[in-house]
Design an enzyme around this catalytic site. Structure first.
Site, short mmCIF file in Angstrom:
data_model
loop_
_atom_site.label_atom_id
_atom_site.label_comp_id
_atom_site.label_asym_id
_atom_site.label_seq_id
_atom_site.Cartn_x
_atom_site.Cartn_y
_atom_site.Cartn_z
N ASP A 3 0.72 -1.18 0.16
CA ASP A 3 0.07 -0.15 -0.01
C ASP A 3 0.93 1.29 0.08
OD1 ASP A 3 -2.51 1.17 -0.20
OD2 ASP A 3 -2.90 1.02 2.11
N HIS A 48 -4.99 2.62 -6.94
CA HIS A 48 -6.11 2.24 -5.83
C HIS A 48 -7.41 2.24 -7.00
CE1 HIS A 48 -3.86 2.79 -2.37
NE2 HIS A 48 -4.75 2.32 -1.85
N HIS A 53 -7.04 -1.25 -7.96
CA HIS A 53 -7.60 -2.09 -6.64
C HIS A 53 -9.03 -2.40 -6.47
CE1 HIS A 53 -8.97 -2.32 -2.69
NE2 HIS A 53 -8.22 -3.28 -2.40
ZN LIG Z 1 -4.60 1.55 0.32
#
Ligand SMILES: [Zn+2]
Length: 296
Positions: free
Chosen positions: A92, A181, A184
């Site tokens: 992350d 992201h 993701h």
């Molecule tokens: Zn994250």
């Protein structure tokens, strides 16, 4: 009702627990104290709760009125987290700089809700924190991964935790998110990947972003080396994918381009077709790196 009479809200746990505690404190307008037991996501320090549907698919970002009042990141506790969660935090954290870089280049919005209800623009200091986050992870995370295997507190572990818990969160909020992201979030719709950690999927999203940007191979390889050194999964197969189904990944690409997500923070026009092709090419590239590294 019990919570309503409380003086403050305490969140103890990992990403989803902390996001829940932060949302409760937000709606009850209570001070919040956060005690992360895992350093696997940006959740401890941000003023965002990520809302997921009951089936674990991404729903939306809930922007909170403020960051947690106190974050107590105890390295004694965090040195004892399972290595996989530590690695996910590195995953992350790796994305933070590259997403902020894209958002900054595009001069799009960061993830801080202004008093007027609009998101703010990325700041120089936010970008500097994102840069320091990457430099810190690059320097120390491989060494820290060995410490975590032995539940040992070392200087490298302390530094990496500062990067993954603090710098990554503030860097992402002030610097902004972009493709990694958003991809993701699209990937949360792939059933086979439900066992994968947030940070594990984010790092695949990051590699896809770098491919979309045609980033230099040296830069991609540097991130691959860090990811491999801390034990992060790389390919879709590593993440748990059993069969690649084109329709499923076309859907991921389409969701990643949702107008409410952060794909539009990229400094060029992104279409679902472009994202899909980048995903396929990225997976092949990561297989290539794995073969190459295995030979050495
Ligand atoms: Zn994250």
């Amino acid at each position: 009702e019990v919570a309503r009479g409380a003086d403050y809200v305490v969140g103890i746990g990992g990403g989803k627990t902390l996001d829940t505690a932060k949302a409760v404190a937000h709606f009850l307008e209570k001070p919040m104290l956060i005690l992360p037991t895992l350093a696997s996501t940006d959740a401890p320090c941000t003023a965002i709760s990520v809302i997921y549907n009951d089936d674990d698919t991404f729903n939306r970002y809930l922007f909170l009125s403020k960051n947690p009042d106190v974050v107590l990141a105890d390295t004694r506790i965090l040195a004892e987290q399972p290595p996989r969660f530590f690695a996910a935090g590195v995953g992350d954290g790796l994305a933070t700089y590259f997403e902020a870089r894209a958002c900054f280049a595009a001069q799009r919005d960061n993830l801080i809700l202004g008093n007027d209800g609009n998101m703010l623009k990325p700041t120089l200091i936010g970008f500097a924190i994102a840069q320091t986050c990457y430099e810190t992870i690059k320097k120390y995370s491989a060494q820290a991964a060995f410490a975590v295997q032995k539940k040992a507190i070392t200087a490298a572990l302390e530094n990496t935790i500062e990067a993954t818990i603090y710098m990554s969160a503030v860097g992402a909020e002030s610097g902004g998110c972009a493709a990694a992201h958003a991809i993701h979030n699209g990937m949360t719709n792939v059933h086979d990947l439900h066992g994968a950690q947030h940070g594990e999927k984010v790092v695949f999203g990051l590699f896809t972003q770098l491919v979309m940007e045609a980033a230099p191979m040296a830069e991609i390889e540097e991130v691959v080396d860090i990811a491999m050194a801390v034990g992060l999964p790389l390919t879709l197969e590593d993440l748990g994918l059993k069969h690649f189904k084109e329709a499923e990944w076309r859907k991921v690409a389409e969701l990643a381009c949702d107008k409410n997500d952060t794909m539009h923070n990229m400094p060029f026009t992104v279409t679902p077709d472009l994202v899909y092709d980048a995903i396929v090419a990225t997976d092949a590239l990561l297989h290539g790196f794995k073969r190459q590294k295995a030979m050495h």
